[in-house]
Design a protein around this motif. Structure first.
Motif, PDB file in Angstrom:
ATOM      1  N   ILE A  86       0.816  -1.213   0.000  1.00 50.06           N
ATOM      2  CA  ILE A  86       0.000   0.000   0.000  1.00 50.06           C
ATOM      3  C   ILE A  86       0.851   1.264   0.000  1.00 50.06           C
ATOM      4  N   ASP A 140      -7.018   2.159   2.455  1.00 51.42           N
ATOM      5  CA  ASP A 140      -6.907   1.662   1.089  1.00 51.42           C
ATOM      6  C   ASP A 140      -6.308   2.778   0.235  1.00 51.42           C
ATOM      7  N   ASP A 196      -1.458  -4.951  -3.714  1.00 53.09           N
ATOM      8  CA  ASP A 196      -1.805  -3.723  -3.007  1.00 53.09           C
ATOM      9  C   ASP A 196      -1.129  -2.499  -3.612  1.00 53.09           C
ATOM     10  N   SER A 237      -4.735  -1.451  -3.554  1.00 49.67           N
ATOM     11  CA  SER A 237      -5.038  -1.784  -2.164  1.00 49.67           C
ATOM     12  C   SER A 237      -6.505  -1.484  -1.863  1.00 49.67           C
ATOM     13  N   MET A 238      -7.166  -2.448  -1.247  1.00 51.35           N
ATOM     14  CA  MET A 238      -8.604  -2.309  -0.981  1.00 51.35           C
ATOM     15  C   MET A 238      -8.903  -2.668   0.466  1.00 51.35           C
ATOM     16  N   GLY A 265      -8.284  -8.951  -0.928  1.00 46.36           N
ATOM     17  CA  GLY A 265      -6.967  -8.368  -1.131  1.00 46.36           C
ATOM     18  C   GLY A 265      -5.929  -9.382  -1.580  1.00 46.36           C
ATOM     19  N   GLN A 292     -12.516  -2.437  -5.323  1.00 46.79           N
ATOM     20  CA  GLN A 292     -12.173  -1.292  -4.474  1.00 46.79           C
ATOM     21  C   GLN A 292     -13.414  -0.481  -4.132  1.00 46.79           C
ATOM     22  N   ARG A 296     -15.007  -0.416  -0.298  1.00 45.58           N
ATOM     23  CA  ARG A 296     -14.974   0.853   0.426  1.00 45.58           C
ATOM     24  C   ARG A 296     -16.349   1.200   1.007  1.00 45.58           C
TER      25      ARG A 296
END
Length: 378
Positions: A161, A274, A291, A295-296, A303, A343, A347
Motif C-alpha cells: 500500500i 486503502d 496492493d 489496495s482495498m 486483497g 475497491q 470501500r
C-alpha cells in the motif's frame, strides 16, 4: 511472447508478499530469470486468517503448488452473515470457479511461508529497501539503500500500500483512511465459547462493528477479527481491552466473552487504509501488482486473492502477447476493471440492508427481503 523471449527476460520483483511471491512463481514457470527484493530482513506475517477463493486455488493447481497450500489450510463450503445477536441474515456457498467450489481458510503466516517455500533457493533477497526506480524505457534500474543497483527488463512493483514504485512512477496520492480500525488475533478453537462448529466463515454485524470468526482447523485455532468505526487515523493506534469491549457492546454474549478473554499482547491493532484507483499500472518496463496497484479494504476478503489473480493474469499476458509492452497493456485491461469494482464495493461501509450490494449476485437464503428489513430495523 516467444519462449526464447521469455527465457531471456530478466525480471526484478520488489516485495516478497503475496503478490510478489505469486508473481515470482508464475513468471519463473514461464522461464523468465526472476529475482525478488524484499526490504525486511525476515519475512513474518502477523494478523490472522484469510480465505483463498476457488479462482485462487485454481491458480495454485495450475502452478503445481496446490499440495503445499492444502497442507496448511482447511476447505470451507460457505460463509454466513448474522446480526450482532447471531440471528441469520444470509448464508451462501462460496462462488465457484469451474469444478473448484471450496474456499480454503488459511493463516496469513502459513500462506506466505507456503508461497515462499515453493520458490527456488536464492531467488528472494532480503534486506533490500528500495530507494528509487528509474524507468529507462526498454528497461528499468532499481537503487536500494546502501547503493546497490539492479537493472531489469521488467520491474514488478509488489511493494504494498505504501509502494515506492507506485509513488515514483504512477501516482503520488497517499493511502486513504477508512474511518475504521481492525483488531485481529488468533485464539485456540477451545476458547471460542462453542461458536466454531465447522470450517465456515461467519460474520456478525451491528452498530458499525463487524466481527469475523474464521476457523483454522489445521491449527486447532480460530481467527477472531473485529472491525470497528474509529476516527483515529494513526497507523498503529494504542487501544485498550476496554476500548475493544466497547466496540462489541450489545453483541452475542459469547462474542463479548471471547473479547474479554483476549490477551492484548497477541492482538494486531491497525487503522484500516486503502488507496484510490490508480489510472495507469504500467510503463513499457514497470508494472504494479497487488496492493501496490489496488489496495482495498478487507470487507470483501479479496486483497490477497486479487494479488494472486494479478500474478496469474500477468503471466497469461506475457504468454499471449507479442511483446512486453503489449503484455503489460493486456494485463491492465484484464485486471483493472475487476479491481476497480472491488475497491469501490469494499470501500462501502455496508450494513444489513446493503449486503446485496456488497455481495453482488448472491441472494440471501436465510430470510426474505421484507423479513431482513424488519430484522435490520429491530
Amino acid at each position: 511472447m516467444q519462449p526464447s523471449d521469455l527465457n531471456n527476460l530478466k525480471v526484478a520483483i520488489v516485495g516478497a508478499g503475496y503478490g510478489g511471491a505469486a508473481a515470482a512463481k508464475a513468471l519463473s514457470l514461464l522461464g523468465a530469470d526472476v529475482d525478488v527484493y524484499e526490504q525486511a530482513n525476515q519475512i513474518r506475517e502477523v494478523g490472522a486468517g484469510i480465505g483463498l477463493r476457488p479462482a485462487t486455488i485454481n491458480r495454485f493447481r495450475e502452478w503445481g503448488i496446490f499440495d503445499a497450500i492444502a497442507k496448511v489450510s482447511s476447505p470451507s463450503e460457505y460463509f454466513e452473515i448474522l446480526t450482532a445477536t447471531a440471528e441469520p441474515i444470509m448464508k451462501e456457498a462460496w462462488p465457484a470457479a469451474g469444478e473448484q467450489t471450496h474456499t480454503h481458510l488459511i493463516h496469513r503466516g502459513d500462506f506466505i511461508d507456503a508461497l515462499l517455500g515453493v520458490l527456488p533457493a536464492g531467488m528472494v533477497h532480503l534486506g533490500h529497501k528500495l530507494e528509487s526506480v528509474q524507468d529507462n524505457g526498454d528497461s528499468s534500474t532499481l537503487t536500494f539503500a546502501g547503493g546497490k543497483t539492479v537493472e531489469a527488463d521488467l520491474v514488478v512493483g509488489a511493494d504494498g500500500i505504501k509502494s515506492v514504485v507506485r509513488r515514483q512512477l504512477f501516482s503520488d496520492k497517499g493511502p486513504v483512511f477508512s474511518g475504521e480500525h481492525a483488531y485481529r488475533t488468533v485464539i485456540p478453537a477451545d476458547d471460542a465459547h462453542g461458536m466454531v462448529v465447522d470450517d465456515n466463515l461467519r460474520m456478525y454485524i451491528g452498530r458499525g462493528t463487524k466481527i469475523y470468526l474464521l476457523p483454522l482447523r489445521h491449527r486447532g485455532q480460530v481467527s477472531f477479527d473485529i472491525t470497528a468505526l474509529c476516527p483515529d487515523s494513526t497507523w498503529a493506534p494504542q487501544v485498550t481491552k476496554d476500548d475493544l469491549l466497547a466496540t462489541v457492546e450489545g453483541f452475542d454474549e459469547r462474542l463479548v466473552n471471547i473479547t474479554r478473554d483476549l490477551d492484548m499482547d497477541t492482538v494486531s491493532i491497525r487503522a484500516v487504509y486503502d488507496i484510490d484507483p490508480v489510472d495507469t499500472w504500467h510503463s513499457d518496463s514497470v508494472v504494479l501488482v497487488g496492493d501496490a496497484a489496488h489496495s482495498m479494504l478487507h470487507h470483501q476478503g479479496q486483497g490477497a486473492n486479487s494479488a494472486i489473480e494479478d500474478a496469474g493474469a500477468l503471466a497469461d499476458a506475457l504468454r499471449q502477447a507479442d511483446s512486453l509492452k503489449e503484455a503489460l497493456a493486456l494485463y491492465q485491461a484484464t485486471r483493472k476493471p475487476v479491481t476497480d469494482e472491488l475497491q469501490r464495493i469494499s470501500r462501502q461501509g455496508w450494513t444489513e440492508e446493503e449486503i446485496d450490494d456488497v455481495f453482488p449476485g448472491q441472494k440471501p437464503a436465510a430470510a426474505a427481503p421484507q423479513e431482513r428489513r424488519h430484522a435490520a430495523a429491530s
